[in-house]
Design a protein around this motif. Sequence first.
Motif, short mmCIF file in Angstrom:
data_model
loop_
_atom_site.label_atom_id
_atom_site.label_comp_id
_atom_site.label_asym_id
_atom_site.label_seq_id
_atom_site.Cartn_x
_atom_site.Cartn_y
_atom_site.Cartn_z
N LEU B 22 0.83 -1.21 0.00
CA LEU B 22 0.00 0.00 0.00
C LEU B 22 0.86 1.26 0.00
O LEU B 22 2.01 1.23 0.42
CB LEU B 22 -0.88 0.01 1.25
CG LEU B 22 -1.74 -1.24 1.49
CD1 LEU B 22 -2.51 -1.09 2.79
CD2 LEU B 22 -2.68 -1.50 0.33
N ASP B 23 0.27 2.36 -0.44
CA ASP B 23 0.98 3.64 -0.35
C ASP B 23 0.66 4.31 0.99
O ASP B 23 -0.01 3.72 1.85
CB ASP B 23 0.65 4.52 -1.57
CG ASP B 23 -0.74 5.12 -1.52
OD1 ASP B 23 -1.49 4.87 -0.55
OD2 ASP B 23 -1.09 5.86 -2.45
N PHE B 24 1.13 5.53 1.15
CA PHE B 24 0.96 6.23 2.44
C PHE B 24 -0.51 6.43 2.78
O PHE B 24 -0.86 6.59 3.95
CB PHE B 24 1.67 7.60 2.38
CG PHE B 24 0.93 8.61 1.55
CD1 PHE B 24 0.97 8.57 0.17
CD2 PHE B 24 0.14 9.58 2.15
CE1 PHE B 24 0.26 9.47 -0.60
CE2 PHE B 24 -0.58 10.49 1.39
CZ PHE B 24 -0.51 10.43 0.01
N SER B 25 -1.40 6.44 1.77
CA SER B 25 -2.82 6.69 2.02
C SER B 25 -3.59 5.40 2.28
O SER B 25 -4.81 5.43 2.47
CB SER B 25 -3.43 7.43 0.83
OG SER B 25 -3.60 6.53 -0.26
N GLY B 26 -2.88 4.27 2.28
CA GLY B 26 -3.55 2.99 2.52
C GLY B 26 -4.17 2.38 1.27
O GLY B 26 -4.89 1.39 1.36
N LEU B 29 -0.63 0.36 -4.31
CA LEU B 29 0.26 1.11 -5.21
C LEU B 29 -0.07 0.76 -6.67
O LEU B 29 -0.29 -0.41 -6.99
CB LEU B 29 1.72 0.74 -4.93
CG LEU B 29 2.34 1.34 -3.66
CD1 LEU B 29 3.53 0.52 -3.21
CD2 LEU B 29 2.74 2.79 -3.91
N GLN B 77 -6.49 -1.31 2.19
CA GLN B 77 -5.93 -2.37 3.05
C GLN B 77 -6.88 -3.54 3.29
O GLN B 77 -8.01 -3.35 3.76
CB GLN B 77 -5.56 -1.76 4.40
CG GLN B 77 -4.80 -2.73 5.29
CD GLN B 77 -4.36 -2.08 6.60
OE1 GLN B 77 -4.85 -1.03 6.97
NE2 GLN B 77 -3.45 -2.72 7.29
N LEU B 194 3.91 13.70 -1.93
CA LEU B 194 2.80 13.21 -1.10
C LEU B 194 1.70 14.26 -1.02
O LEU B 194 0.51 13.92 -1.06
CB LEU B 194 3.27 12.87 0.32
CG LEU B 194 4.15 11.66 0.56
CD1 LEU B 194 3.98 11.16 1.99
CD2 LEU B 194 3.90 10.53 -0.41
N TYR B 197 -0.49 13.96 -3.95
CA TYR B 197 -1.40 12.80 -3.87
C TYR B 197 -2.46 12.97 -2.79
O TYR B 197 -3.51 12.33 -2.85
CB TYR B 197 -0.61 11.50 -3.61
CG TYR B 197 0.19 11.02 -4.82
CD1 TYR B 197 -0.46 10.57 -5.96
CD2 TYR B 197 1.57 11.02 -4.80
CE1 TYR B 197 0.26 10.13 -7.06
CE2 TYR B 197 2.31 10.58 -5.90
CZ TYR B 197 1.64 10.14 -7.03
OH TYR B 197 2.35 9.70 -8.12
#
Lengths: 251, 251
Positions: B22-26, B29, B77, B194, B197
């Motif tokens: 996952l990316d930072f936002s959950g 990717l 997630q 970030l 995004y």
Amino acid sequence: MNTECNPDRIGHYPFVAESFHLDFSGHLLLSVLGNHLLNCSNRHSSDRGFGISLLNEHKYTWVLSRLSIDLSEMPCQNEPFIIDTWVDSIYRLFTDRNYVIRSPQDKVLGYAKSVWAIIDLESRKPIDLLSIDGGRIVEHICKKECPINKPQRIRLSDKKEVVSEFTAAYTDIDMNGHFNSIKYIEHVMNTFSLDFYREKRLKHFEIAYVSECYFGDTIVISREQIDATTYFIEIAKKGEKVLCRCSLLFE
Amino acid sequence: MNTECNPDRIGHYPFVAESFHLDFSGHLLLSVLGNHLLNCSNRHSSDRGFGISLLNEHKYTWVLSRLSIDLSEMPCQNEPFIIDTWVDSIYRLFTDRNYVIRSPQDKVLGYAKSVWAIIDLESRKPIDLLSIDGGRIVEHICKKECPINKPQRIRLSDKKEVVSEFTAAYTDIDMNGHFNSIKYIEHVMNTFSLDFYREKRLKHFEIAYVSECYFGDTIVISREQIDATTYFIEIAKKGEKVLCRCSLLFE
């Protein structure tokens, strides 16, 4: 506390070494294997009521502290393989999780061990594992053989040399907003050339996480060759703290 | 030629948006989704006798020429999702493969389309798809709806700006010894911050591969903002040929 290996304490996760997860030599990338190991850890703990999502509800999360991987063989294109994982031990602030990577015919391809802590998402302080859910996590301990090399003390001398420098970017950052544990492995592997990998096979990889970094940080990788087959690597935030240290043993 | 959609012409591949993908936002990717799409393509074609390994035995291989992805939603997630894929059409030198990305409850999360050629591994020349195995590949064509945006003509003007430069490293290289098709996506995504995004969601991504590059090549990424929501990106070997072009549409 019963620590006999009740078979349902071990999770079994089947994979295939997919074509688009391979390196130039047709072997699975270590970073892909690393992600599989961590994803199996989460599936195993989620199925037993202590996965990341559940901890997040209590404003806690799992943090990986160390990861060691011993490899006698890396899966090749289209080869199926299975990752078995189980909780090996629980200390107050850490838990050891072990893994076997094996073929469907039970040929061992490698072993791995990870060390985890649970931290409070706000204070970033570790939580006593036995304080969670009445310490029920100990019910999942399983004693099964995992003959992996003991973790080393990784200290670099002033002979270390800077081998790369880069800025932490979008795909380096995980859902906690920190540099992704496995992305470090990718950056470490990228400090060696294809010619190097043509001649040498990685036998043992070890990473110890020291501190956290964020999007936009400048990151410096230093390397020191310890002997003919061993390299120590240190990743640091430029001019500041060490983020993690690795040891790589080739043959 | 029967192109009715016989259900067994469509492959269905279940996935879960794993925590360590996952990316930072959950959200999953895009590079992970891209790898899943390509791995499904290979599983689907391998199961039908025209996968990469089989072609390799004849000194041929599949080469990805274009990939477009439309996303109304990216899995979060632990969310399960399914990729359906099928062969949409066969030209002499190219084949179109389509995809639906959907929830297990059949909610469409996105559509994708890829264009592939088969090349001779030595001459690097394209092979007439209908010359292989008596043209039996046409037996797998299936006409099923895939309402994805038509591919765009991606041309950057002299307003483009260089946004990053790097050297092709070990994990960038695929098992054919070329820069990995999906790794380009990762490098493209890394040209945005970030903060960017946090405000914008990627709705449409498109990449057209032009030429190949190798380990150690210096790669330059240039970007041009076309309108409030559209960016064109060009990846080139420094001072030399264009390697691929992308278009990204945000909302």
